[in-house]
Design a protein around this motif. Structure first.
Motif, PDB file in Angstrom:
ATOM      1  N   LYS A 165      69.988 -53.001  97.895  1.00  0.00           N
ATOM      2  CA  LYS A 165      69.192 -52.604  96.717  1.00  0.00           C
ATOM      3  C   LYS A 165      69.023 -51.089  96.668  1.00  0.00           C
ATOM      4  O   LYS A 165      69.087 -50.479  95.601  1.00  0.00           O
ATOM      5  N   GLN A 166      68.831 -50.467  97.827  1.00  0.00           N
ATOM      6  CA  GLN A 166      68.718 -49.007  97.879  1.00  0.00           C
ATOM      7  C   GLN A 166      70.039 -48.356  97.475  1.00  0.00           C
ATOM      8  O   GLN A 166      70.045 -47.326  96.804  1.00  0.00           O
ATOM      9  N   TYR A 167      71.156 -48.955  97.861  1.00  0.00           N
ATOM     10  CA  TYR A 167      72.468 -48.446  97.461  1.00  0.00           C
ATOM     11  C   TYR A 167      72.560 -48.399  95.935  1.00  0.00           C
ATOM     12  O   TYR A 167      72.994 -47.392  95.361  1.00  0.00           O
ATOM     13  N   VAL A 168      72.163 -49.483  95.273  1.00  0.00           N
ATOM     14  CA  VAL A 168      72.227 -49.534  93.805  1.00  0.00           C
ATOM     15  C   VAL A 168      71.299 -48.475  93.202  1.00  0.00           C
ATOM     16  O   VAL A 168      71.679 -47.789  92.253  1.00  0.00           O
ATOM     17  N   ARG A 169      70.113 -48.312  93.757  1.00  0.00           N
ATOM     18  CA  ARG A 169      69.190 -47.269  93.263  1.00  0.00           C
ATOM     19  C   ARG A 169      69.805 -45.883  93.461  1.00  0.00           C
ATOM     20  O   ARG A 169      69.737 -45.033  92.573  1.00  0.00           O
ATOM     21  N   SER A 170      70.401 -45.643  94.627  1.00  0.00           N
ATOM     22  CA  SER A 170      71.044 -44.355  94.888  1.00  0.00           C
ATOM     23  C   SER A 170      72.183 -44.117  93.905  1.00  0.00           C
ATOM     24  O   SER A 170      72.337 -43.016  93.369  1.00  0.00           O
ATOM     25  N   LEU A 171      72.975 -45.143  93.661  1.00  0.00           N
ATOM     26  CA  LEU A 171      74.079 -45.029  92.727  1.00  0.00           C
ATOM     27  C   LEU A 171      73.574 -44.664  91.330  1.00  0.00           C
ATOM     28  O   LEU A 171      74.119 -43.778  90.668  1.00  0.00           O
ATOM     29  N   CYS A 172      72.505 -45.316  90.904  1.00  0.00           N
ATOM     30  CA  CYS A 172      71.920 -45.000  89.593  1.00  0.00           C
ATOM     31  C   CYS A 172      71.414 -43.558  89.547  1.00  0.00           C
ATOM     32  O   CYS A 172      71.473 -42.916  88.502  1.00  0.00           O
ATOM     33  N   SER A 173      70.942 -43.043  90.665  1.00  0.00           N
ATOM     34  CA  SER A 173      70.413 -41.675  90.667  1.00  0.00           C
ATOM     35  C   SER A 173      71.513 -40.617  90.663  1.00  0.00           C
ATOM     36  O   SER A 173      71.322 -39.535  90.123  1.00  0.00           O
ATOM     37  N   VAL A 174      72.683 -40.910  91.223  1.00  0.00           N
ATOM     38  CA  VAL A 174      73.740 -39.903  91.281  1.00  0.00           C
ATOM     39  C   VAL A 174      74.703 -39.986  90.100  1.00  0.00           C
ATOM     40  O   VAL A 174      75.374 -39.012  89.776  1.00  0.00           O
TER      41      VAL A 174
END
Length: 179
Positions: free
Chosen positions: A113-122
């Motif tokens: 889930k953190q990976y998806v959040r990080s992806l959305c942020s970059v």
């Protein structure tokens, strides 16, 4: 044609939707980071490759030097906690990082889930995300990235037959970030 050549062609095709100054991030293990070499040699100038391992980045620096390209920035980064330097990309490419995150024995679900959040942020809104996975099926990846992403294309990958059923040993998908 080697299966990775198809994926590189698809990366280049997706990249051509943006001018040469568009930003492309490769958030993968380093030999795969070099998959952005075709873009580097075809006029793209805002390329970034990351890995959490300093020795992997050192290896990529040697490959970059050997290939004679200087327009790939290489950074030691933890994609689960991206720095401010990793913002505003038009395209992000992953070959192996999501798989590695998924295998983490310490809170794998939370890290995905953190990976998806990080992806959305970059990744910029409407930016593209290309993922190649040897651990996840298309349906599973669609579920993992349903928040914030839409499927654009499934890229061709090698198939195998076992017990009368046909399957893929690798899944490669192109997503687009929702607005």
């Amino acid at each position: 044609m080697h299966p990775h050549q198809r994926q590189t062609v698809s990366v280049s095709t997706t990249a051509t939707r943006y001018p040469g100054h568009s930003s492309i991030s490769s958030c993968l293990a380093v030999p795969a980071t070099m998959r952005i070499l075709p873009e580097a040699k075809n006029g793209f100038t805002n390329l970034t490759g990351i890995d959490y391992s300093p020795s992997a980045i050192q290896l990529s620096e040697k490959v970059r030097e050997k290939e004679g390209v200087s327009n790939i920035k290489l950074l030691v980064e933890d994609f689960l906690a991206p720095s401010a330097e990793l913002l505003g990309f038009h395209i992000c490419i992953d070959k192996g990082t999501f798989d590695a995150v998924s295998l983490n024995p310490d809170n794998a679900v939370g890290k995905r889930k953190q990976y998806v959040r990080s992806l959305c942020s970059v990744l910029k809104p409407e930016g593209f995300f290309l993922i190649t996975s040897c651990n996840w099926t298309k349906e599973e990846l669609l579920n993992e990235f349903r928040e914030g992403f839409e499927i654009v294309e499934e890229l061709p990958t090698p198939k195998f037959c076992f017990g009368g059923r046909i399957g893929n040993s690798v899944t490669a998908l192109v997503f687009q970030r929702k607005k």
